[in-house]
Design a protein around this motif. Structure first.
Motif, PDB file in Angstrom:
ATOM      1  N   CYS A 160     -47.631 -15.169  25.800  1.00 51.08           N
ATOM      2  CA  CYS A 160     -46.227 -14.840  26.093  1.00 51.08           C
ATOM      3  C   CYS A 160     -45.831 -15.370  27.473  1.00 51.08           C
ATOM      4  N   ASP A 161     -46.691 -15.131  28.461  1.00 54.68           N
ATOM      5  CA  ASP A 161     -46.382 -15.588  29.820  1.00 54.68           C
ATOM      6  C   ASP A 161     -46.220 -17.102  29.870  1.00 54.68           C
ATOM      7  N   LEU A 162     -47.060 -17.818  29.136  1.00 53.10           N
ATOM      8  CA  LEU A 162     -46.974 -19.280  29.132  1.00 53.10           C
ATOM      9  C   LEU A 162     -45.683 -19.758  28.452  1.00 53.10           C
ATOM     10  N   ALA A 163     -45.269 -19.059  27.386  1.00 51.25           N
ATOM     11  CA  ALA A 163     -44.021 -19.423  26.718  1.00 51.25           C
ATOM     12  C   ALA A 163     -42.820 -19.152  27.614  1.00 51.25           C
ATOM     13  N   VAL A 164     -42.836 -18.012  28.307  1.00 51.89           N
ATOM     14  CA  VAL A 164     -41.750 -17.684  29.234  1.00 51.89           C
ATOM     15  C   VAL A 164     -41.670 -18.725  30.349  1.00 51.89           C
ATOM     16  N   ALA A 165     -42.819 -19.198  30.808  1.00 53.82           N
ATOM     17  CA  ALA A 165     -42.857 -20.190  31.886  1.00 53.82           C
ATOM     18  C   ALA A 165     -42.528 -21.602  31.419  1.00 53.82           C
ATOM     19  N   GLY A 166     -42.281 -21.788  30.123  1.00 52.40           N
ATOM     20  CA  GLY A 166     -41.967 -23.116  29.610  1.00 52.40           C
ATOM     21  C   GLY A 166     -43.168 -24.010  29.407  1.00 52.40           C
ATOM     22  N   ARG A 167     -44.371 -23.439  29.421  1.00 56.90           N
ATOM     23  CA  ARG A 167     -45.587 -24.236  29.264  1.00 56.90           C
ATOM     24  C   ARG A 167     -46.070 -24.269  27.820  1.00 56.90           C
ATOM     25  N   LEU A 168     -45.482 -23.450  26.949  1.00 55.93           N
ATOM     26  CA  LEU A 168     -45.753 -23.499  25.518  1.00 55.93           C
ATOM     27  C   LEU A 168     -44.423 -23.528  24.774  1.00 55.93           C
ATOM     28  N   ASP A 169     -44.389 -24.268  23.670  1.00 55.71           N
ATOM     29  CA  ASP A 169     -43.200 -24.292  22.824  1.00 55.71           C
ATOM     30  C   ASP A 169     -43.206 -23.131  21.839  1.00 55.71           C
ATOM     31  N   PHE A 170     -44.387 -22.830  21.284  1.00 51.19           N
ATOM     32  CA  PHE A 170     -44.514 -21.753  20.300  1.00 51.19           C
ATOM     33  C   PHE A 170     -45.822 -21.007  20.522  1.00 51.19           C
ATOM     34  N   CYS A 171     -45.801 -19.718  20.159  1.00 49.83           N
ATOM     35  CA  CYS A 171     -47.011 -18.885  20.175  1.00 49.83           C
ATOM     36  C   CYS A 171     -47.267 -18.381  18.762  1.00 49.83           C
ATOM     37  N   ILE A 172     -48.507 -18.410  18.342  1.00 52.34           N
ATOM     38  CA  ILE A 172     -48.919 -17.777  17.087  1.00 52.34           C
ATOM     39  C   ILE A 172     -49.880 -16.660  17.461  1.00 52.34           C
ATOM     40  N   VAL A 173     -49.448 -15.423  17.244  1.00 55.77           N
ATOM     41  CA  VAL A 173     -50.244 -14.281  17.664  1.00 55.77           C
ATOM     42  C   VAL A 173     -50.374 -13.307  16.496  1.00 55.77           C
ATOM     43  N   GLY A 174     -51.197 -12.297  16.673  1.00 57.67           N
ATOM     44  CA  GLY A 174     -51.374 -11.271  15.655  1.00 57.67           C
ATOM     45  C   GLY A 174     -51.286  -9.883  16.244  1.00 57.67           C
ATOM     46  N   VAL A 175     -50.710  -8.972  15.510  1.00 58.44           N
ATOM     47  CA  VAL A 175     -50.651  -7.566  15.897  1.00 58.44           C
ATOM     48  C   VAL A 175     -50.887  -6.730  14.649  1.00 58.44           C
ATOM     49  N   CYS A 176     -51.409  -5.505  14.836  1.00 52.65           N
ATOM     50  CA  CYS A 176     -51.640  -4.679  13.651  1.00 52.65           C
ATOM     51  C   CYS A 176     -50.529  -3.657  13.453  1.00 52.65           C
ATOM     52  N   GLY A 177     -49.767  -3.360  14.492  1.00 58.96           N
ATOM     53  CA  GLY A 177     -48.688  -2.391  14.384  1.00 58.96           C
ATOM     54  C   GLY A 177     -47.351  -3.047  14.102  1.00 58.96           C
ATOM     55  N   ASP A 178     -46.280  -2.293  14.372  1.00 58.79           N
ATOM     56  CA  ASP A 178     -44.932  -2.784  14.107  1.00 58.79           C
ATOM     57  C   ASP A 178     -44.258  -3.374  15.339  1.00 58.79           C
ATOM     58  N   THR A 179     -44.978  -3.427  16.463  1.00 66.51           N
ATOM     59  CA  THR A 179     -44.392  -3.923  17.692  1.00 66.51           C
ATOM     60  C   THR A 179     -44.598  -5.436  17.806  1.00 66.51           C
ATOM     61  N   VAL A 180     -44.066  -6.011  18.891  1.00 67.25           N
ATOM     62  CA  VAL A 180     -44.269  -7.425  19.192  1.00 67.25           C
ATOM     63  C   VAL A 180     -44.909  -7.526  20.570  1.00 67.25           C
ATOM     64  N   PRO A 181     -45.573  -8.648  20.874  1.00 64.92           N
ATOM     65  CA  PRO A 181     -46.237  -8.783  22.174  1.00 64.92           C
ATOM     66  C   PRO A 181     -45.228  -8.898  23.315  1.00 64.92           C
ATOM     67  N   GLY A 182     -45.755  -8.790  24.530  1.00 66.91           N
ATOM     68  CA  GLY A 182     -44.923  -8.975  25.705  1.00 66.91           C
ATOM     69  C   GLY A 182     -44.012  -7.789  25.961  1.00 66.91           C
ATOM     70  N   THR A 183     -42.959  -8.029  26.727  1.00 68.13           N
ATOM     71  CA  THR A 183     -41.999  -6.996  27.083  1.00 68.13           C
ATOM     72  C   THR A 183     -40.596  -7.471  26.734  1.00 68.13           C
ATOM     73  N   PRO A 184     -39.622  -6.550  26.632  1.00 76.28           N
ATOM     74  CA  PRO A 184     -38.244  -6.970  26.353  1.00 76.28           C
ATOM     75  C   PRO A 184     -37.704  -7.947  27.396  1.00 76.28           C
ATOM     76  N   GLU A 185     -38.181  -7.818  28.644  1.00 67.87           N
ATOM     77  CA  GLU A 185     -37.695  -8.711  29.698  1.00 67.87           C
ATOM     78  C   GLU A 185     -38.135 -10.157  29.485  1.00 67.87           C
ATOM     79  N   ASP A 186     -39.184 -10.366  28.689  1.00 66.47           N
ATOM     80  CA  ASP A 186     -39.642 -11.735  28.419  1.00 66.47           C
ATOM     81  C   ASP A 186     -38.569 -12.550  27.702  1.00 66.47           C
ATOM     82  N   GLY A 187     -37.773 -11.904  26.854  1.00 66.92           N
ATOM     83  CA  GLY A 187     -36.705 -12.599  26.149  1.00 66.92           C
ATOM     84  C   GLY A 187     -37.169 -13.494  25.021  1.00 66.92           C
TER      85      GLY A 187
END
Length: 325
Positions: A135-162
């Motif tokens: 997430c931090d790398l995507a926010v910094a413009g160093r990644l175009d896309f992230c493929i991640v996994g979670v087991c719950g209903d939430t998403v990674p990062g914080t709302p401030e990440d955008g």
């Protein structure tokens, strides 16, 4: 444990909301995961950061010290990321994609589909066990896309990440057993039948451990031991009969190991695609999402048992339309 930016965010969220439960909601995490993170942070720093009382969580003297530093560090890091993104730009070359991914069944197939779509496409990959790092790398413009996994209903990062997140697929969690195990030839296994097992799982910083413990509690037992291991060591532990492994249903077949569904699908793994909505890559997000779903479907098709089991468990599988070649 080394203190990281994500830990400072947890401390600030608890102080700002006055409770672990509200902080978990703000951060988009499960409450047990935030509690566990806070406990690790406090052990690392040598004392409690909050006192719990009638009026919620109040910072201790140590907590006030950490908060004072965190409220300087976090805005500075955000400014650094934004300035770096402006300086370096959002694309190295027009035919280049920068994709970060946690361990999963999607990245390889996605790369081949992108290459087949257009000649000369190059994919730069960034593997990680930690979704927040991507997430931090995507926010910094160093990644175009992230493929991640979670087991719950939430998403990674914080709302401030955008960041924008879309669900690629929902994977069932299977168990890995040596083929000599008396349950290895079963169509599916009740979790309670493995109450005496020791367990091996891949590492991660999400709430999977808490979700697994909750599933075991619903089945009437407390798991004996949970070993966090890389995939190679987990396979060795299963082959030796030392542990029962937990794996995604799309896990590639390994000689000597059987993967068996858990009855009722009590555990799941949501594969997500994330990107920054103001990035240049955002205009390609729908196509990338469809390719990722197709890559997942191709991986799932390698396990005929999963396809058959999935017909009776339609809550698992791709969540978006699949792109054709």
């Amino acid at each position: 444990m080394n203190l990281e930016i994500r830990h400072l965010r947890v401390v600030c969220a608890i102080a700002d909301t006055g409770s672990v439960t509200k902080a978990a909601s703000l951060l988009g995490l499960a409450q047990p995961a935030v509690t566990a993170q806070l406990q690790r942070i406090e052990r690392s720093l040598g004392g409690p950061l909050f006192e719990r009382g009638r009026h919620g969580a109040t910072p201790t003297a140590l907590g006030e010290l950490v908060l004072a530093r965190a409220r300087v560090v976090l805005p500075a890091m955000r400014g650094l990321q934004e300035d770096a993104a402006q300086l370096t730009g959002t694309r190295v070359r027009p035919n280049q994609w920068r994709i970060g991914a946690v361990n999963g069944p999607i990245l390889g197939g996605l790369m081949s589909r992108l290459a087949a779509e257009k000649d000369g496409v190059e994919v730069l990959t960034h593997p990680s066990h930690w979704a927040d790092q991507l997430c931090d790398l995507a926010v910094a413009g160093r990644l175009d896309f992230c493929i991640v996994g979670v087991c719950g209903d939430t998403v990674p990062g914080t709302p401030e990440d955008g960041l924008t997140w879309r669900e690629i697929a929902i994977d069932a969690i299977f168990v890995m057993l040596p083929e000599s195990h008396p349950l290895a030839d079963r169509w599916e296994i009740d979790l309670a039948e493995l109450a005496d097992a020791q367990w091996a799982s891949m590492p991660g910083d999400g709430c999977f451990g808490d979700c697994f413990a909750a599933a075991c509690a619903r089945a009437g037992f407390t798991p004996r031991t949970m070993y966090e291991m890389d995939i190679g060591n987990a396979v060795d532990a299963v082959l030796s009969g030392h542990a029962v492994g937990l794996c995604k249903a799309t896990f590639r077949r390994v000689d000597g190991i059987a993967t068996v569904p858990l009855a009722g699908g009590p555990l799941r793994w949501r594969h997500l695609l994330g990107w920054h909505p103001r990035s240049e890559a955002a205009g390609y997000a729908d196509v990338m999402l469809a390719h990722a779903a197709a890559a997942y479907a191709e991986s799932a098709a390698r396990n005929p048992q999963y396809l058959q089991w999935g017909k009776a468990n339609p809550q698992f599988g791709p969540r978006v339309s699949i792109a054709s070649r």
